[in-house]
Design a protein around this motif. Structure first.
Motif, PDB file in Angstrom:
ATOM      1  N   GLU A  19      -6.328  -4.012 -10.645  1.00  0.00           N
ATOM      2  CA  GLU A  19      -7.552  -4.448 -11.317  1.00  0.00           C
ATOM      3  C   GLU A  19      -7.416  -4.342 -12.836  1.00  0.00           C
ATOM      4  O   GLU A  19      -7.942  -5.178 -13.580  1.00  0.00           O
ATOM      5  CB  GLU A  19      -8.733  -3.625 -10.819  1.00  0.00           C
ATOM      6  N   LEU A  20      -6.723  -3.322 -13.316  1.00  0.00           N
ATOM      7  CA  LEU A  20      -6.510  -3.156 -14.745  1.00  0.00           C
ATOM      8  C   LEU A  20      -5.673  -4.296 -15.314  1.00  0.00           C
ATOM      9  O   LEU A  20      -5.971  -4.833 -16.381  1.00  0.00           O
ATOM     10  CB  LEU A  20      -5.814  -1.817 -15.000  1.00  0.00           C
ATOM     11  N   ILE A  21      -4.629  -4.695 -14.605  1.00  0.00           N
ATOM     12  CA  ILE A  21      -3.706  -5.741 -15.077  1.00  0.00           C
ATOM     13  C   ILE A  21      -4.372  -7.104 -15.070  1.00  0.00           C
ATOM     14  O   ILE A  21      -4.105  -7.931 -15.939  1.00  0.00           O
ATOM     15  CB  ILE A  21      -2.420  -5.717 -14.234  1.00  0.00           C
TER      16      ILE A  21
ATOM     17  N   LYS B 180      -5.658 -13.272  -8.452  1.00  0.00           N
ATOM     18  CA  LYS B 180      -5.703 -12.990  -7.017  1.00  0.00           C
ATOM     19  C   LYS B 180      -4.886 -11.734  -6.708  1.00  0.00           C
ATOM     20  O   LYS B 180      -3.803 -11.538  -7.259  1.00  0.00           O
ATOM     21  CB  LYS B 180      -5.141 -14.156  -6.204  1.00  0.00           C
ATOM     22  N   ILE B 181      -5.422 -10.907  -5.815  1.00  0.00           N
ATOM     23  CA  ILE B 181      -4.739  -9.685  -5.394  1.00  0.00           C
ATOM     24  C   ILE B 181      -4.546  -9.752  -3.880  1.00  0.00           C
ATOM     25  O   ILE B 181      -5.513  -9.952  -3.134  1.00  0.00           O
ATOM     26  CB  ILE B 181      -5.550  -8.435  -5.773  1.00  0.00           C
ATOM     27  N   LEU B 182      -3.302  -9.624  -3.445  1.00  0.00           N
ATOM     28  CA  LEU B 182      -2.982  -9.673  -2.012  1.00  0.00           C
ATOM     29  C   LEU B 182      -2.451  -8.305  -1.609  1.00  0.00           C
ATOM     30  O   LEU B 182      -1.455  -7.832  -2.170  1.00  0.00           O
ATOM     31  CB  LEU B 182      -1.933 -10.760  -1.746  1.00  0.00           C
ATOM     32  N   VAL B 183      -3.106  -7.691  -0.646  1.00  0.00           N
ATOM     33  CA  VAL B 183      -2.762  -6.325  -0.263  1.00  0.00           C
ATOM     34  C   VAL B 183      -2.127  -6.306   1.124  1.00  0.00           C
ATOM     35  O   VAL B 183      -2.726  -6.796   2.097  1.00  0.00           O
ATOM     36  CB  VAL B 183      -4.007  -5.407  -0.274  1.00  0.00           C
ATOM     37  N   ALA B 184      -0.913  -5.763   1.191  1.00  0.00           N
ATOM     38  CA  ALA B 184      -0.283  -5.477   2.487  1.00  0.00           C
ATOM     39  C   ALA B 184      -0.629  -4.032   2.808  1.00  0.00           C
ATOM     40  O   ALA B 184      -0.010  -3.093   2.292  1.00  0.00           O
ATOM     41  CB  ALA B 184       1.224  -5.678   2.406  1.00  0.00           C
ATOM     42  N   GLY B 185      -1.653  -3.861   3.662  1.00  0.00           N
ATOM     43  CA  GLY B 185      -2.192  -2.533   3.900  1.00  0.00           C
ATOM     44  C   GLY B 185      -2.145  -2.114   5.342  1.00  0.00           C
ATOM     45  O   GLY B 185      -1.141  -2.314   6.038  1.00  0.00           O
ATOM     46  N   ARG B 186      -3.260  -1.580   5.821  1.00  0.00           N
ATOM     47  CA  ARG B 186      -3.293  -0.926   7.132  1.00  0.00           C
ATOM     48  C   ARG B 186      -2.997  -1.871   8.291  1.00  0.00           C
ATOM     49  O   ARG B 186      -2.570  -1.427   9.358  1.00  0.00           O
ATOM     50  CB  ARG B 186      -4.662  -0.270   7.338  1.00  0.00           C
ATOM     51  N   ARG B 187      -3.209  -3.190   8.112  1.00  0.00           N
ATOM     52  CA  ARG B 187      -2.971  -4.118   9.218  1.00  0.00           C
ATOM     53  C   ARG B 187      -1.672  -4.908   9.033  1.00  0.00           C
ATOM     54  O   ARG B 187      -1.490  -5.976   9.616  1.00  0.00           O
ATOM     55  CB  ARG B 187      -4.154  -5.071   9.362  1.00  0.00           C
ATOM     56  N   ALA B 188      -0.782  -4.366   8.206  1.00  0.00           N
ATOM     57  CA  ALA B 188       0.485  -5.059   7.961  1.00  0.00           C
ATOM     58  C   ALA B 188       1.274  -5.267   9.255  1.00  0.00           C
ATOM     59  O   ALA B 188       1.919  -6.305   9.448  1.00  0.00           O
ATOM     60  CB  ALA B 188       1.327  -4.273   6.953  1.00  0.00           C
ATOM     61  N   GLY B 189       1.218  -4.295  10.128  1.00  0.00           N
ATOM     62  CA  GLY B 189       1.946  -4.412  11.386  1.00  0.00           C
ATOM     63  C   GLY B 189       1.445  -5.549  12.256  1.00  0.00           C
ATOM     64  O   GLY B 189       2.172  -6.047  13.122  1.00  0.00           O
ATOM     65  N   GLU B 190       0.198  -5.985  12.032  1.00  0.00           N
ATOM     66  CA  GLU B 190      -0.368  -7.107  12.795  1.00  0.00           C
ATOM     67  C   GLU B 190      -0.138  -8.438  12.084  1.00  0.00           C
ATOM     68  O   GLU B 190      -0.577  -9.492  12.566  1.00  0.00           O
ATOM     69  CB  GLU B 190      -1.882  -6.908  12.972  1.00  0.00           C
ATOM     70  N   GLY B 191       0.517  -8.400  10.910  1.00  0.00           N
ATOM     71  CA  GLY B 191       0.716  -9.630  10.148  1.00  0.00           C
ATOM     72  C   GLY B 191      -0.551 -10.083   9.442  1.00  0.00           C
ATOM     73  O   GLY B 191      -0.734 -11.276   9.188  1.00  0.00           O
ATOM     74  N   VAL B 192      -1.439  -9.128   9.125  1.00  0.00           N
ATOM     75  CA  VAL B 192      -2.706  -9.442   8.465  1.00  0.00           C
ATOM     76  C   VAL B 192      -2.716  -8.774   7.088  1.00  0.00           C
ATOM     77  O   VAL B 192      -2.349  -7.602   6.942  1.00  0.00           O
ATOM     78  CB  VAL B 192      -3.912  -8.954   9.299  1.00  0.00           C
ATOM     79  N   VAL B 193      -3.150  -9.530   6.097  1.00  0.00           N
ATOM     80  CA  VAL B 193      -3.227  -9.014   4.724  1.00  0.00           C
ATOM     81  C   VAL B 193      -4.652  -9.220   4.202  1.00  0.00           C
ATOM     82  O   VAL B 193      -5.441  -9.975   4.777  1.00  0.00           O
ATOM     83  CB  VAL B 193      -2.227  -9.728   3.789  1.00  0.00           C
ATOM     84  N   GLU B 194      -4.955  -8.544   3.092  1.00  0.00           N
ATOM     85  CA  GLU B 194      -6.264  -8.699   2.454  1.00  0.00           C
ATOM     86  C   GLU B 194      -6.098  -9.495   1.166  1.00  0.00           C
ATOM     87  O   GLU B 194      -5.254  -9.165   0.330  1.00  0.00           O
ATOM     88  CB  GLU B 194      -6.874  -7.340   2.139  1.00  0.00           C
ATOM     89  N   LEU B 195      -6.903 -10.535   1.014  1.00  0.00           N
ATOM     90  CA  LEU B 195      -6.888 -11.363  -0.188  1.00  0.00           C
ATOM     91  C   LEU B 195      -8.165 -11.114  -0.982  1.00  0.00           C
ATOM     92  O   LEU B 195      -9.272 -11.232  -0.443  1.00  0.00           O
ATOM     93  CB  LEU B 195      -6.769 -12.847   0.182  1.00  0.00           C
ATOM     94  N   LYS B 196      -7.996 -10.748  -2.255  1.00  0.00           N
ATOM     95  CA  LYS B 196      -9.144 -10.404  -3.091  1.00  0.00           C
ATOM     96  C   LYS B 196      -9.164 -11.274  -4.338  1.00  0.00           C
ATOM     97  O   LYS B 196      -8.127 -11.526  -4.956  1.00  0.00           O
ATOM     98  CB  LYS B 196      -9.071  -8.924  -3.486  1.00  0.00           C
TER      99      LYS B 196
ATOM    100  N   PRO C 277      -1.554   4.542  -3.037  1.00  0.00           N
ATOM    101  CA  PRO C 277      -2.293   3.289  -2.916  1.00  0.00           C
ATOM    102  C   PRO C 277      -3.451   3.199  -3.919  1.00  0.00           C
ATOM    103  O   PRO C 277      -3.698   2.131  -4.486  1.00  0.00           O
ATOM    104  CB  PRO C 277      -2.805   3.307  -1.473  1.00  0.00           C
ATOM    105  N   GLY C 278      -4.133   4.316  -4.164  1.00  0.00           N
ATOM    106  CA  GLY C 278      -5.260   4.302  -5.100  1.00  0.00           C
ATOM    107  C   GLY C 278      -4.838   3.902  -6.500  1.00  0.00           C
ATOM    108  O   GLY C 278      -5.518   3.121  -7.179  1.00  0.00           O
TER     109      GLY C 278
ATOM    110  N   ALA D 205       0.809  -1.221   0.000  1.00  0.00           N
ATOM    111  CA  ALA D 205       0.000   0.000   0.000  1.00  0.00           C
ATOM    112  C   ALA D 205       0.842   1.271   0.000  1.00  0.00           C
ATOM    113  O   ALA D 205       0.381   2.311  -0.460  1.00  0.00           O
ATOM    114  CB  ALA D 205      -0.957  -0.007   1.184  1.00  0.00           C
ATOM    115  N   GLY D 206       2.064   1.222   0.510  1.00  0.00           N
ATOM    116  CA  GLY D 206       2.873   2.433   0.387  1.00  0.00           C
ATOM    117  C   GLY D 206       3.922   2.639   1.452  1.00  0.00           C
ATOM    118  O   GLY D 206       5.044   3.058   1.173  1.00  0.00           O
ATOM    119  N   LYS D 207       3.603   2.363   2.689  1.00  0.00           N
ATOM    120  CA  LYS D 207       4.540   2.616   3.783  1.00  0.00           C
ATOM    121  C   LYS D 207       5.652   1.562   3.790  1.00  0.00           C
ATOM    122  O   LYS D 207       5.494   0.477   3.240  1.00  0.00           O
ATOM    123  CB  LYS D 207       3.803   2.610   5.119  1.00  0.00           C
ATOM    124  N   ALA D 208       6.764   1.914   4.440  1.00  0.00           N
ATOM    125  CA  ALA D 208       7.931   1.034   4.448  1.00  0.00           C
ATOM    126  C   ALA D 208       7.597  -0.338   5.024  1.00  0.00           C
ATOM    127  O   ALA D 208       8.013  -1.381   4.483  1.00  0.00           O
ATOM    128  CB  ALA D 208       9.064   1.676   5.242  1.00  0.00           C
ATOM    129  N   LEU D 209       6.842  -0.372   6.095  1.00  0.00           N
ATOM    130  CA  LEU D 209       6.468  -1.641   6.714  1.00  0.00           C
ATOM    131  C   LEU D 209       5.635  -2.477   5.767  1.00  0.00           C
ATOM    132  O   LEU D 209       5.801  -3.703   5.671  1.00  0.00           O
ATOM    133  CB  LEU D 209       5.700  -1.382   8.018  1.00  0.00           C
TER     134      LEU D 209
END
Length: 568
Positions: free
Chosen positions: A523-525, A529-545, A515-516, A482-486
């Protein structure tokens, strides 16, 4: 399991675009360019960028696996070919302006291969001498060339394209039928694996020749072919291949032909309006020139002549419309009032709907005059019956009579039973079991490999972009930081673990990209499956789409990796 590659978008030679190319006409053209899969090099000539090359390679792999499975052997023939074999079969001239012709510095004539029947025939002639050497199926995946007058629709209609062409060589017609059936089955497996919606349709052989031909068509708005299928039975055919039986009718009750004055009625519309009759009661007579000789083509007045069918019927002769000069040279042919009665030195070809016994209002070959009660077979003779009308939605199915449905489609494959057209021209014989020469019989089978990529894009894309089936996608999963170093650190760590487990990964690790934009690009590409390391990356949680369904869920990293590994 071997490590799979990780493709980092920070290093990827491709840039996505927000806007459609100005010259793009169809969806696949727009999206393949915007998503960074291809770039235009010249009119009808395309460069495949890394993501596009991966998809193209996956299509090649599937085609190659299924061809190998039927015992076909892969070879690679040159694209630059000598004139002589094509002259021997007549195709040096038959191909016309679409054939790329060139000369070497010594004045020798060559061509860039549009298809390789002649060269494969000569290869087998060189390699096979006995019945023991046959049957054999050879194939290649090779670049082909066609000098399109107006290249368009991106990679759907280019001057250079990638094709799988295979050729079967058998001793007898029964063997050819078996080779044809093997290819038919292999093509079904190929297109099923590619994830294409397709129809198998009867087709015309065209310049290829042969006794039997079928097309594999992918329904799509961007398609250049029109096919008909029956909602009641298994009939399906390219409209150019639909034929109807000639069904004579009883004309015993039709009065004698009678001329009637019809001033200022040179068209079917004005004639029908003047007489108060439907256009279907009139007979339209279109004049064309076939290698310079005038030919009349008769169809019911409410139908249009399909010039493609006319040209195919008379091929390789050149078909042209008559001109004012032609009418001036033939005063017996009165423009707007031509009819089949009394035509002198004009061959008359008619559609089967102009069957013996049918009665018509048609031109009298006199200005401002038509003739009614003109009966085919009584008042004029048809020299040849040919299906030449444009097929319409609702026309009866030739098999069961139910109204046909018409749809547009992309031709993705074509198979032919060529017979001995090429082996006769190039004298391909082998010694039979009795020691006597046997003329070999041939089949030809093509798949548009690069065209299949465009067909998939047309059929599977949605309003967000491309949406590849898993087996042809450039990666199994698109990991987005998503953007941040973590988040970037986690995205790269997850990508490495997935790759180590054999999962193909595209990771968006671009710095300075919002991130946008990254989400939009994912989605264009169109990776499945799309896996996002986002706002909960610090908790070791990712979003799978899921790219196709849009379904998403948050998962611990290990569970996401396990799920993606199991699915790959």
């Amino acid at each position: 399991m071997a490590n799979a590659p990780v493709q980092r978008m920070s290093q990827l030679m491709a840039k996505t675009l927000r806007d459609d190319p100005a010259d793009a006409e169809v969806l696949s053209h727009k999206l393949l360019v915007r998503a960074g899969y291809v770039r235009r090099t010249a009119a009808g000539v395309w460069t495949w960028l890394p993501l596009g090359k991966k998809v193209l390679a996956n299509v090649e792999r599937i085609v190659r696996e299924e061809m190998d499975a039927i015992g076909a052997q892969e070879v690679l023939l040159p694209a630059l070919l000598p004139r002589e074999p094509y002259e021997a079969t007549g195709r040096w001239n038959e191909y016309g302006a679409e054939l790329f012709r060139l000369q070497d510095r010594k004045g020798g004539d060559y061509l860039l291969g549009p298809t390789h029947e002649e060269i494969f025939t000569l290869l087998v002639k060189d390699q096979a001498s006995s019945y023991k050497d046959l049957p054999v199926i050879l194939y290649q995946i090779q670049t082909k060339f066609r000098d399109e007058a107006r290249p368009r629709a991106g990679i759907l209609r280019g001057r250079e394209f990638l094709m799988k062409d295979s050729y079967s060589f058998d001793l007898e017609d029964e063997g050819l039928a078996r080779s044809y059936a093997l290819h038919r089955q292999a093509y079904q497996k190929i297109f099923q694996r590619l994830g294409l919606d397709y129809r198998i349709c009867a087709a015309t052989a065209g310049a290829m020749g042969g006794s039997k031909s079928e097309e594999f068509l992918a329904p799509a708005e961007a398609g250049e072919d029109t096919f008909a299928d029956c909602p009641n039975c298994d009939f399906a055919a390219n409209t150019e291949a639909i034929t109807y039986e000639l069904t004579p009718v009883d004309a015993s009750g039709v009065p004698a032909a009678e001329d009637i004055p019809t001033p200022d009625t040179p068209t079917i519309e004005t004639l029908a309006a003047s007489l108060g009759v439907p256009a279907s009661a009139t007979l339209k007579n279109l004049l064309v020139k076939v290698d310079g000789e005038i030919v009349a083509v008769g169809v019911p007045g409410d139908r249009e002549v399909d010039m493609g069918k006319v040209e195919a019927h008379f091929a390789p002769a050149v078909v042209e419309m008559v001109t004012e000069a032609d009418f001036a040279a033939r005063p017996d042919l009165v423009r707007g009032y031509v009819g089949p009665r009394g035509l002198d030195k004009v061959k008359y070809v008619a559609d089967p709907r102009v069957a013996p016994g049918t009665a018509w209002i048609t031109g009298a070959n006199k200005a401002n005059t038509h003739t009614k009660n003109v009966v085919a077979g009584r008042d004029f003779e048809v020299d040849e019956y040919v299906d030449v009308v444009v097929v319409q939605d609702g026309d009866p199915c030739p098999k069961c009579g139910t109204g046909l449905n018409l749809d547009r489609a992309i031709e993705i494959g074509h198979i032919f039973q060529l017979g001995r057209k090429y082996t006769d021209a190039l004298k391909l014989d082998v010694l039979g079991q009795n020691g006597k020469p046997v003329r070999v019989t041939m089949g030809s089978y093509g798949i548009g490999v690069s065209r299949a990529v465009a067909a998939l894009a047309e059929q599977t894309a949605d309003d967000k972009g491309l949406c590849w089936p898993a087996e042809v996608a450039p990666a199994d999963v698109h990991v987005v930081a998503a953007g941040k170093a973590l988040q970037t650190e986690l995205a790269l760590e997850v990508s490495g673990k997935l790759a180590a487990a054999g999962v193909r990964v595209l990771v968006d690790d671009r710095a300075g990209v919002s991130p946008g934009v990254k989400f939009t690009d994912s989605e264009l590409i169109g990776v499945p499956k799309i896996l996002v390391a986002g706002r909960r990356a610090g908790e070791g949680v990712v979003e799978l789409k899921d790219r196709r369904t849009g379904e998403r869920e948050e998962l611990p990293v290990d569970e996401a990796i396990a799920r993606l590994t199991a699915a790959s």
